[in-house]
Design a protein around this motif. Sequence first.
Motif, PDB file in Angstrom:
ATOM      1  N   THR A 149      94.178 -19.757  46.727  1.00  0.00           N
ATOM      2  CA  THR A 149      93.263 -18.631  46.526  1.00  0.00           C
ATOM      3  C   THR A 149      91.882 -19.135  46.120  1.00  0.00           C
ATOM      4  N   TYR A 200      87.108 -11.570  50.746  1.00  0.00           N
ATOM      5  CA  TYR A 200      88.340 -11.657  49.943  1.00  0.00           C
ATOM      6  C   TYR A 200      88.264 -10.706  48.747  1.00  0.00           C
ATOM      7  N   CYS A 204      90.486  -7.270  48.135  1.00  0.00           N
ATOM      8  CA  CYS A 204      91.348  -7.181  46.944  1.00  0.00           C
ATOM      9  C   CYS A 204      90.908  -6.067  45.997  1.00  0.00           C
TER      10      CYS A 204
END
Length: 227
Positions: A149, A200, A204
Amino acid sequence: MYAKYLKRPLDFFCALLAILCLSPLLILLTVVGAFKMRGNPFFTQPRPGKDEKIFKLIKFRTMTNEKDVNGNLLSDDVRLTKYGKFLRSTSLDELPELFNILKGDMAVIGPRPQLVRDMVFMTPEQRKRHSVRQGLSGLAQISGRNAVTWETKIGYDLEYIKKITFLGDVKIILTTLGKVFKRDGITEEGCDTATDLGDYLLACGKITREQYDLDQAEAKKLIAEAV
């Protein structure tokens, strides 16, 4: 002592030696790349370096410049050629960065230079990763590369800059070579390229669309000012 006085001279010497030793391969890949890409075999892109100074990173081109009827570039998976996939899987596309190291834009080992549009989405703490020269490889690359990540990747970068040692750099170099030979952790699972940090965070739900648009505009401004 090493980080302040010896690392840069050693980087210069190692980059120069590598260029001389790999010159036949560099010439071969330049010629083959020009044929495969039907033009310029090199790809340059602005990246934030030490103290967030933007420089032009150079790599071997892995994607074509194919566009749709409206003049927009096609998606990465369409433009990424078989030859380009080979370059990426073997990390041969990174070899021209040796010239960035020679010039002083980069180091052999350090946090990998991310995109400007990634930097603007980092927190002030995360942006401390730019307090040193960005590297050809780094702690994050031997700890998962693009298969981890964003938070974990940047965490490794911050961990590295806290204690830069000669033996630590040698260990990263040797581990990197092993991973390159095994073609380990090249891309995210199911992805042709790594996801941008902003995309990202938006996916999220960690930032709003408004913040996303503002930071993207800031990235474009920084690049325009650096040109």
